[in-house]
Design a protein around this motif. Structure first.
Motif, PDB file in Angstrom:
ATOM      1  N   GLU A  54       0.867  -1.179   0.229  1.00 13.08           N
ATOM      2  CA  GLU A  54       0.046   0.025   0.031  1.00 13.08           C
ATOM      3  C   GLU A  54       0.850   1.305  -0.082  1.00 13.08           C
ATOM      4  OE1 GLU A  54       0.066  -1.663   4.308  1.00 13.08           O
ATOM      5  OE2 GLU A  54      -0.065  -2.423   2.280  1.00 13.08           O
ATOM      6  N   LEU A  55       2.194   1.038   0.316  1.00 15.69           N
ATOM      7  CA  LEU A  55       2.954   2.249   0.314  1.00 15.69           C
ATOM      8  C   LEU A  55       3.439   2.615  -0.974  1.00 15.69           C
ATOM      9  CD1 LEU A  55       4.471   4.248   2.096  1.00 15.69           C
ATOM     10  CD2 LEU A  55       6.444   2.675   2.563  1.00 15.69           C
ATOM     11  N   LEU A  56       3.643   1.630  -1.613  1.00 16.85           N
ATOM     12  CA  LEU A  56       3.950   1.779  -2.948  1.00 16.85           C
ATOM     13  C   LEU A  56       3.090   2.268  -4.172  1.00 16.85           C
ATOM     14  CD1 LEU A  56       6.407  -1.314  -3.429  1.00 16.85           C
ATOM     15  CD2 LEU A  56       6.883   1.104  -2.661  1.00 16.85           C
ATOM     16  N   THR A  57       1.791   2.080  -3.687  1.00 20.46           N
ATOM     17  CA  THR A  57       0.621   2.430  -4.501  1.00 20.46           C
ATOM     18  C   THR A  57      -0.332   3.668  -4.088  1.00 20.46           C
ATOM     19  OG1 THR A  57      -0.665   0.820  -3.266  1.00 20.46           O
ATOM     20  CG2 THR A  57       0.306  -0.040  -5.369  1.00 20.46           C
ATOM     21  N   LYS A  58       0.121   4.459  -3.109  1.00 22.65           N
ATOM     22  CA  LYS A  58      -0.242   5.539  -2.645  1.00 22.65           C
ATOM     23  C   LYS A  58      -0.361   6.740  -3.584  1.00 22.65           C
ATOM     24  CE  LYS A  58       0.366   7.394   1.511  1.00 22.65           C
ATOM     25  NZ  LYS A  58       1.172   8.086   2.569  1.00 22.65           N
ATOM     26  N   PRO A  59      -1.598   7.370  -3.729  1.00 14.71           N
ATOM     27  CA  PRO A  59      -1.588   8.331  -4.797  1.00 14.71           C
ATOM     28  C   PRO A  59      -0.359   9.225  -4.473  1.00 14.71           C
ATOM     29  CG  PRO A  59      -3.826   8.130  -4.055  1.00 14.71           C
ATOM     30  CD  PRO A  59      -2.602   7.173  -2.971  1.00 14.71           C
ATOM     31  N   ILE A  60      -0.131   9.856  -5.493  1.00 15.95           N
ATOM     32  CA  ILE A  60       1.121  11.032  -5.438  1.00 15.95           C
ATOM     33  C   ILE A  60       0.732  12.094  -6.409  1.00 15.95           C
ATOM     34  CG2 ILE A  60       2.528   9.886  -7.304  1.00 15.95           C
ATOM     35  CD1 ILE A  60       4.949  10.652  -5.688  1.00 15.95           C
ATOM     36  N   ALA A  61       1.305  13.372  -5.843  1.00 14.59           N
ATOM     37  CA  ALA A  61       1.113  14.592  -6.832  1.00 14.59           C
ATOM     38  C   ALA A  61       2.496  14.692  -7.645  1.00 14.59           C
ATOM     39  CB  ALA A  61       0.743  15.738  -6.164  1.00 14.59           C
ATOM     40  N   LEU A  62       2.149  15.434  -8.577  1.00 11.43           N
ATOM     41  CA  LEU A  62       3.336  15.821  -9.436  1.00 11.43           C
ATOM     42  C   LEU A  62       4.237  17.000  -8.653  1.00 11.43           C
ATOM     43  CD1 LEU A  62       2.119  16.404 -13.087  1.00 11.43           C
ATOM     44  CD2 LEU A  62       3.467  14.706 -12.064  1.00 11.43           C
ATOM     45  N   ARG A  63       5.708  16.812  -8.531  1.00  9.19           N
ATOM     46  CA  ARG A  63       6.448  17.704  -7.583  1.00  9.19           C
ATOM     47  C   ARG A  63       7.508  18.442  -8.295  1.00  9.19           C
ATOM     48  NH1 ARG A  63       7.074  12.645  -3.673  1.00  9.19           N
ATOM     49  NH2 ARG A  63       5.029  12.667  -2.500  1.00  9.19           N
ATOM     50  N   ALA A  64       7.809  19.694  -7.930  1.00  9.48           N
ATOM     51  CA  ALA A  64       8.911  20.232  -8.727  1.00  9.48           C
ATOM     52  C   ALA A  64      10.327  19.933  -7.795  1.00  9.48           C
ATOM     53  CB  ALA A  64       8.880  22.059  -8.519  1.00  9.48           C
ATOM     54  N   GLY A  65      11.420  20.292  -8.464  1.00  3.08           N
ATOM     55  CA  GLY A  65      12.615  20.401  -7.760  1.00  3.08           C
ATOM     56  C   GLY A  65      13.292  18.716  -7.517  1.00  3.08           C
ATOM     57  N   VAL A  66      12.623  17.696  -8.195  1.00  2.00           N
ATOM     58  CA  VAL A  66      12.948  16.428  -7.995  1.00  2.00           C
ATOM     59  C   VAL A  66      13.868  15.956  -9.179  1.00  2.00           C
ATOM     60  CG1 VAL A  66      11.149  15.911  -6.827  1.00  2.00           C
ATOM     61  CG2 VAL A  66      11.008  15.359  -9.097  1.00  2.00           C
ATOM     62  N   GLY A  67      14.245  16.924 -10.233  1.00  2.00           N
ATOM     63  CA  GLY A  67      14.977  16.493 -11.296  1.00  2.00           C
ATOM     64  C   GLY A  67      14.310  16.549 -12.736  1.00  2.00           C
ATOM     65  N   TYR A 300       9.357  15.402   4.459  1.00  2.00           N
ATOM     66  CA  TYR A 300       8.863  14.308   3.649  1.00  2.00           C
ATOM     67  C   TYR A 300       8.086  13.145   4.418  1.00  2.00           C
ATOM     68  CZ  TYR A 300       8.839   9.697   1.119  1.00  2.00           C
ATOM     69  OH  TYR A 300       8.648   8.655   0.429  1.00  2.00           O
ATOM     70  N   PHE A 301       8.604  12.863   5.557  1.00  2.00           N
ATOM     71  CA  PHE A 301       7.871  11.719   6.282  1.00  2.00           C
ATOM     72  C   PHE A 301       6.511  12.374   7.002  1.00  2.00           C
ATOM     73  CE2 PHE A 301      12.531  10.298   7.639  1.00  2.00           C
ATOM     74  CZ  PHE A 301      12.439   9.404   6.340  1.00  2.00           C
ATOM     75  N   VAL A 302       6.499  13.504   7.330  1.00  2.00           N
ATOM     76  CA  VAL A 302       5.370  14.324   7.739  1.00  2.00           C
ATOM     77  C   VAL A 302       4.045  14.343   6.800  1.00  2.00           C
ATOM     78  CG1 VAL A 302       4.301  16.330   8.783  1.00  2.00           C
ATOM     79  CG2 VAL A 302       6.423  15.239   9.507  1.00  2.00           C
ATOM     80  N   SER A 303       4.421  14.946   5.637  1.00  2.00           N
ATOM     81  CA  SER A 303       3.630  15.015   4.648  1.00  2.00           C
ATOM     82  C   SER A 303       2.945  13.945   3.860  1.00  2.00           C
ATOM     83  CB  SER A 303       4.277  16.029   3.399  1.00  2.00           C
ATOM     84  OG  SER A 303       5.196  15.511   2.897  1.00  2.00           O
ATOM     85  N   GLU A 304       3.877  12.927   3.955  1.00  2.00           N
ATOM     86  CA  GLU A 304       3.419  11.608   3.215  1.00  2.00           C
ATOM     87  C   GLU A 304       3.021  10.510   4.205  1.00  2.00           C
ATOM     88  OE1 GLU A 304       2.949  11.576  -0.398  1.00  2.00           O
ATOM     89  OE2 GLU A 304       3.702  13.741   0.097  1.00  2.00           O
ATOM     90  N   GLN A 305       3.155  10.716   5.523  1.00  2.00           N
ATOM     91  CA  GLN A 305       2.893   9.867   6.519  1.00  2.00           C
ATOM     92  C   GLN A 305       3.499   8.420   6.145  1.00  2.00           C
ATOM     93  OE1 GLN A 305      -1.431   9.878   6.354  1.00  2.00           O
ATOM     94  NE2 GLN A 305      -1.416  11.323   7.816  1.00  2.00           N
ATOM     95  N   ILE A 306       4.791   8.550   6.106  1.00  3.55           N
ATOM     96  CA  ILE A 306       5.671   7.616   5.729  1.00  3.55           C
ATOM     97  C   ILE A 306       6.598   7.209   7.069  1.00  3.55           C
ATOM     98  CG2 ILE A 306       7.611   6.519   4.365  1.00  3.55           C
ATOM     99  CD1 ILE A 306       6.337   7.635   1.931  1.00  3.55           C
ATOM    100  N   SER A 307       6.785   6.118   7.504  1.00  7.06           N
ATOM    101  CA  SER A 307       7.625   5.655   8.646  1.00  7.06           C
ATOM    102  C   SER A 307       8.890   5.938   8.288  1.00  7.06           C
ATOM    103  CB  SER A 307       7.226   4.366   9.261  1.00  7.06           C
ATOM    104  OG  SER A 307       7.923   4.191  10.332  1.00  7.06           O
ATOM    105  N   PRO A 308       9.713   6.574   8.835  1.00  4.66           N
ATOM    106  CA  PRO A 308      11.414   6.586   8.573  1.00  4.66           C
ATOM    107  C   PRO A 308      12.338   5.447   8.296  1.00  4.66           C
ATOM    108  CG  PRO A 308      10.755   8.222  10.546  1.00  4.66           C
ATOM    109  CD  PRO A 308       9.539   7.387  10.142  1.00  4.66           C
ATOM    110  N   GLU A 309      11.844   4.558   8.933  1.00 10.99           N
ATOM    111  CA  GLU A 309      12.672   3.397   8.568  1.00 10.99           C
ATOM    112  C   GLU A 309      12.424   2.821   7.175  1.00 10.99           C
ATOM    113  OE1 GLU A 309       9.143   1.278  10.986  1.00 10.99           O
ATOM    114  OE2 GLU A 309      10.412   3.362  10.968  1.00 10.99           O
ATOM    115  N   TYR A 310      11.378   3.227   6.379  1.00  9.66           N
ATOM    116  CA  TYR A 310      11.313   2.630   5.260  1.00  9.66           C
ATOM    117  C   TYR A 310      12.184   3.446   4.161  1.00  9.66           C
ATOM    118  CZ  TYR A 310       7.063   0.028   6.689  1.00  9.66           C
ATOM    119  OH  TYR A 310       6.389  -1.036   7.472  1.00  9.66           O
TER     120      TYR A 310
END
Length: 559
Positions: A54-67, A300-310
């Protein structure tokens, strides 16, 4: 001090074990790096746990500054193309989770997009999830009728790659993969992504190169990619690693700066610049980059609600940041960050392995009981190679406490654990060699100890990776400290000279050499070295014991 027969047999066993490892021709510095950054898929590569789907399939937005990536693929959806490009940018930064999310988002917009499935294949390979990678590759091949000839060539090349990955010792399959890329380049000579893949394929680990182990063979392909795409962050990222491996630090620094410039919102890409700022003595700037990477990571961890160890990069960045503060003599800040990294759950074996720096730090500060407690935590992990390192650290600590039977028992435990680790024991040849040499020194076997440690120092310094370079400095410092403790000042001088050659900007190296000069009775040289150490530690903790010792020694030497 007499040598106990049992101890001798144990150390002899370690010698034989290390010798066997060396006969296999394995390179520790080519196998010990985090799966998300520097890992191989060799037979003895370090393991990684599964990431929740479920972490790999979470919706994502387009982002600036990532290359910026412009890899045109067959789709009628501009949004799908944009998410695909974003996924490719994240692949080049080793941000496997966000790459997978981006490719999955592209597939939500165009479920026939074969290249998005191929992108997922690459992200899963980065995460060591080979079963999922196989499924994604199969899907890409099933959809090839919707792809252009150029895309089909890429898909078929990756099919050759996967054949090689799953039969890692079959060099013919690796060559078949490279040939598929070469054949594709005959038609698609200006395909930037293909050029990057071809550079990756030149790395020393069959079929699994991803831009971090390149040498001259890789460099030419990356430089060609930069010709076609001067602002491609991934190409500069790979060149940074390549020049590091080649020992060309100034070139690495140049491309590291461009990596950060073209992907400023990706923690690892900011972190890359810090790698080489350290190498040229610009430690304060390196700290700024590592802190910026940490700030981005936390947000990133806060905005995406992702646990740091991942996210593999989190601990890696903290490791280098903490050792930068250690380098500056800011031990309180170094310990705070090092402890934070040490207490993070270990998602990957390599992350857990690098936690050895914390007990080593505590030992260096004379806090043996705390160091022993930290080493015991390594021993309790599930990975044999980490357990072995925990026992090795325990042996060092017990020797410092003058408890040789306990040190010997810990060494024996390390050996027993390593016997269950397959070829992974080659990853800690240097750790074993240093343990052997230190044991010989502390048990009065001067010539044996010197021979082992002099050889170990050469190998330690030969490792070019950013972790290895930093770890080498403090490992040399630890060996020099032992040499002084046992009264082997000739060896102490040799090791300290190696420290200075390794990093002349480290106050600790000059302080160690001042102790040698003081022992030799050379007041002028001792004063000069102490003065330089004091200058280099100008931002150190005000209560740093070494600074207090410097002030006392300067007064005494100037009398």
């Amino acid at each position: 001090m007499k040598l106990i027969v049992g101890n001798s047999l144990i150390i002899l066993s370690l010698f034989v074990y290390t010798a066997c490892a060396q006969e296999h021709g394995q390179q520790a510095n080519q196998s010990m790096q985090p799966a998300a950054q520097h890992q191989s898929h060799e037979e003895h590569s370090l393991s990684v746990d599964s990431i929740p789907v479920e972490l790999l399939t979470k919706p994502i937005a387009l982002r600036a500054g990532v290359g910026k990536v412009n890899d045109a693929v067959t789709t009628a959806s501009k949004e799908a193309q944009a998410f695909y490009n974003q996924g490719m940018a994240y692949l080049h930064a080793y941000v496997w989770i966000e790459a997978a999310r981006s490719f999955n988002q592209a597939l939500k917009l165009d479920d026939k997009l074969a290249m998005a499935h191929l992108g997922l294949y690459r992200a899963y390979i980065g995460l060591n999830i080979n079963a999922s990678a196989r499924e994604a590759l199969d899907k890409a091949q099933q959809l090839m009728m919707n792809a252009s000839p150029r895309e089909r060539r890429r898909i078929l090349a990756h099919a050759k790659q996967f054949d090689a990955i799953t039969d890692i010792n079959n060099t013919a399959k690796h060559e078949a993969y490279k040939k598929a890329l070469d054949d594709a380049l005959l038609t698609d000579a200006n395909d930037v992504e293909l050029l990057l893949l071809r550079g990756n394929a030149e790395e020393g680990v069959p079929a699994t190169g991803r831009g971090q182990r390149g040498l001259e063979g890789s460099r030419k392909f990356y430089l060609k990619a930069v010709e076609f795409a001067p602002e491609h962050a991934g190409a500069h990222h790979f060149l940074t690693h390549t020049y590091e491996n080649m020992g060309k630090v100034n070139e690495a620094l140049k491309h590291g700066e461009l990596t950060a410039k073209y992907a400023p919102e990706v923690p690892h890409m900011r972190h890359m610049y810090g790698h080489d700022l350290r190498r040229v003595g610009r430690i304060k700037e390196a700290i700024a980059e590592f802190n910026k990477a940490d700030e981005l990571q936390r947000a990133y961890f806060v905005s995406e609600q992702i646990s740091p160890e991942y996210d593999w990069h989190n601990q890696h960045n903290l490791d280098l940041l903490s050792t930068c503060y250690q380098h500056q003599g800011q031990m309180k800040r170094a310990e705070e960050i090092m402890r934070q990294a040490f207490n993070l759950p270990s998602f990957m074996e390599a992350e857990a392995y690098n936690k050895k720096e914390y007990p080593a730090f505590l030992l260096a500060r004379g806090r043996t009981d705390e160091a022993l407690e930290a080493a015991n935590r390594l021993i309790k992990t599930k990975w044999e190679i980490v357990q072995a390192v925990g026992y090795i650290m325990t042996s060092h600590i017990q020797m410092t406490k003058n408890k040789l039977p306990e040190a010997s028992a810990a060494a024996k435990n390390a050996l027993q654990v390593l016997q269950n680790s397959g070829k992974k024991f080659t990853l800690i040849n240097n750790d074993l060699a240093v343990l052997q040499g230190v044991f010989f020194l502390r048990t009065g076997q001067k010539e044996k100890g010197e021979a082992v440690l002099r050889q170990a120092v050469q190998k330690i310094r030969a490792e070019q990776g950013p972790d290895n370079w930093t770890q080498a400095l403090f490992q040399l410092e630890a060996i020099a400290r032992v040499a002084r403790e046992v009264g082997n000042w000739e060896l102490a001088e040799f090791i300290t000279a190696q420290m200075l050659d390794h990093d002349a900007n480290y106050g600790g190296a000059h302080y160690a050499m001042a102790l040698v000069y003081e022992h030799q009775g050379d007041k002028a040289k001792a004063i000069a070295a102490l003065t330089l150490a004091e200058k280099l530690w100008s931002d150190a903790d005000t209560d740093l014991p070494e600074l207090a010792a410097i002030k006392i020694k300067l007064v005494e030497l100037r009398k």
